[in-house]
Design a protein around this motif. Structure first.
Motif, short mmCIF file in Angstrom:
data_model
loop_
_atom_site.label_atom_id
_atom_site.label_comp_id
_atom_site.label_asym_id
_atom_site.label_seq_id
_atom_site.Cartn_x
_atom_site.Cartn_y
_atom_site.Cartn_z
N LEU A 48 0.14 5.18 -4.74
CA LEU A 48 -0.53 3.98 -4.25
C LEU A 48 0.48 2.86 -4.02
O LEU A 48 0.45 2.18 -2.98
N ALA A 49 1.37 2.66 -4.99
CA ALA A 49 2.35 1.59 -4.88
C ALA A 49 3.25 1.79 -3.67
O ALA A 49 3.56 0.83 -2.95
N LYS A 50 3.66 3.03 -3.42
CA LYS A 50 4.50 3.29 -2.25
C LYS A 50 3.75 2.93 -0.97
O LYS A 50 4.32 2.32 -0.06
N GLY A 51 2.50 3.33 -0.90
CA GLY A 51 1.71 3.01 0.30
C GLY A 51 1.51 1.52 0.48
O GLY A 51 1.58 1.01 1.60
N CYS A 52 1.27 0.81 -0.63
CA CYS A 52 1.08 -0.64 -0.54
C CYS A 52 2.34 -1.34 -0.09
O CYS A 52 2.30 -2.24 0.76
N LEU A 53 3.46 -0.96 -0.66
CA LEU A 53 4.72 -1.60 -0.31
C LEU A 53 5.04 -1.44 1.17
O LEU A 53 5.70 -2.30 1.78
N ILE A 105 -2.41 5.29 3.70
CA ILE A 105 -2.74 3.93 3.28
C ILE A 105 -2.37 2.95 4.39
O ILE A 105 -3.13 2.04 4.73
N ALA A 106 -1.19 3.14 4.97
CA ALA A 106 -0.79 2.31 6.11
C ALA A 106 -1.76 2.47 7.27
O ALA A 106 -2.09 1.51 7.97
N ILE A 140 -13.12 6.77 4.94
CA ILE A 140 -11.91 6.14 4.40
C ILE A 140 -11.56 6.79 3.07
O ILE A 140 -12.44 7.02 2.24
N MET A 141 -10.28 7.05 2.85
CA MET A 141 -9.90 7.61 1.56
C MET A 141 -9.98 6.52 0.48
O MET A 141 -9.76 5.33 0.76
N PRO A 142 -10.32 6.89 -0.75
CA PRO A 142 -10.56 5.90 -1.81
C PRO A 142 -9.42 4.92 -2.03
O PRO A 142 -9.66 3.72 -2.21
N LEU A 143 -8.17 5.38 -2.04
CA LEU A 143 -7.05 4.47 -2.28
C LEU A 143 -6.93 3.43 -1.17
O LEU A 143 -6.54 2.28 -1.43
N ALA A 144 -7.26 3.79 0.04
CA ALA A 144 -7.22 2.83 1.15
C ALA A 144 -8.32 1.78 1.00
O ALA A 144 -8.15 0.62 1.40
#
Length: 262
Positions: A48-53, A105-106, A140-144
Motif C-alpha cells: 500500500l505504501a509503495k502505491g501511495c508514494l 493503486i495509481a 475498485i480494489m479495496p486498497l484503492a
C-alpha cells in the motif's frame, strides 16, 4: 531493489513538483493509518505504501502548468489532467520491483463508488475494505478505496492555486456528503474515527454559549471522542488577548466550535 525504484520515482516527483511530492507522502501516512486500523498485514501495508508514494507519478508526464492555473480549467485541460492515473499505471505496471498492487493503486485512486470516476469508471459496493474483501471484475480494489479517501482529504486541507485550504472540519463535512457515492462510506466512517477533525494546533472559534466568538487553539485531542477536543482560549470576542483558559468539549457538550485558518 524495490526501495530504490520507489525512491527513484519519488525523486522524479520532487524534481517535477514539490507540492505533489509532499502530497504523496501525506497520502501515504493517512492511507497506512487507515489500513492498519482495518487489520491489514505488514506485507500488505508495505505494498500500500509503495502505491501511495507513487500514486501521482503520472503527473510528471503532464504539463505542470495545468496544476498551477489560478482559474477553472477548460474541458480539454481537465481531460488531460484526468489521464494521469492511466499514465501512472503504464509507467509502473512493468516494474516488477514496484508490483501490481502499487500500479493499480495509481490506476484506480480516482475511481468512485457510483462508477462515475476515472479513468475506467469502476464501481464500488460500499462494503468495508478489509483484507478479506475480494475484488470483483469491474469493481475498485479495496486498497484503492482506502487511498481515494486519504487522497481527497489531503487535497482538501492543502492550498491550491485557485483556492485556499479547507480546515479539517470543513474537509470532513465535504467528504461526508461524498460518502456512499464517491467514497466508500464504511471506510470513511473508520477514517473519521482515527483522524481528528480538529488536530492539535488547529485555530478554532466558539460558535455559541458563554464564550461565543472567542478564539483559541486545540491543545488536546480527546481519544474517546475525536470531534470534541480540549480548546485553549486565547482571545475574547473583541479579539483581545486573554489569560489562557482550557475548555474540554467532552465535558461541555453544549459548546460548538468551527475551525478557521489564520
Amino acid at each position: 531493489m524495490a526501495d530504490i525504484k520507489v525512491l527513484n520515482g519519488l525523486s522524479s516527483l520532487k524534481r517535477q513538483d514539490s507540492f505533489t511530492y509532499q502530497h504523496c507522502l501525506d497520502v501515504t501516512i493517512l492511507s497506512v493509518a487507515l489500513a492498519n486500523k482495518l487489520l491489514y498485514t505488514k506485507k500488505k501495508l508495505i505494498e500500500l505504501a509503495k502505491g501511495c508514494l507513487l500514486h501521482d507519478i503520472g503527473r510528471i508526464l503532464i504539463n505542470k502548468s495545468l496544476y498551477t492555473q489560478p482559474r477553472k480549467l477548460s474541458s480539454q485541460e481537465y481531460e488531460l489532467i484526468k489521464k494521469h492515473p492511466q499514465i501512472g499505471y503504464l509507467v509502473l505496471k512493468d516494474i516488477t520491483q514496484v508490483g501490481i498492487i502499487a500500479s493499480h493503486i495509481a490506476y484506480q485512486h480516482h475511481e468512485q463508488q457510483d462508477g462515475l470516476g476515472y479513468p475506467r469508471g469502476l464501481k464500488g459496493n460500499n462494503l468495508l475494505p478489509t483484507p478479506d474483501k475480494s475484488t470483483e471484475e469491474g469493481y475498485i480494489m479495496p486498497l484503492a478505496e482506502i487511498v481515494s479517501i486519504a487522497n481527497i482529504y489531503d487535497a482538501l486541507v492543502s492550498p491550491r492555486a485557485y483556492r485556499s485550504a479547507y480546515t479539517p472540519d470543513q474537509a470532513f463535512f465535504i467528504m461526508k456528503r461524498l460518502a456512499g457515492t464517491q467514497l466508500n462510506i464504511e471506510a470513511f466512517r473508520v477514517f473519521s474515527d482515527i483522524i481528528p477533525i480538529y488536530p492539535i494546533g488547529t485555530t478554532v472559534y466558539i460558535l455559541n454559549g458563554k464564550y461565543k466568538n472567542f478564539i483559541g487553539v486545540v491543545s488536546k485531542v480527546n481519544q474517546e471522542n475525536l470531534t470534541r477536543p480540549t480548546i485553549r482560549l486565547l482571545y475574547n470576542s473583541s479579539k483581545r488577548r486573554i489569560t489562557p483558559l482550557e475548555i474540554d468539549l467532552v465535558k461541555n457538550q453544549l459548546i460548538n466550535v468551527a475551525g478557521i485558518i489564520i
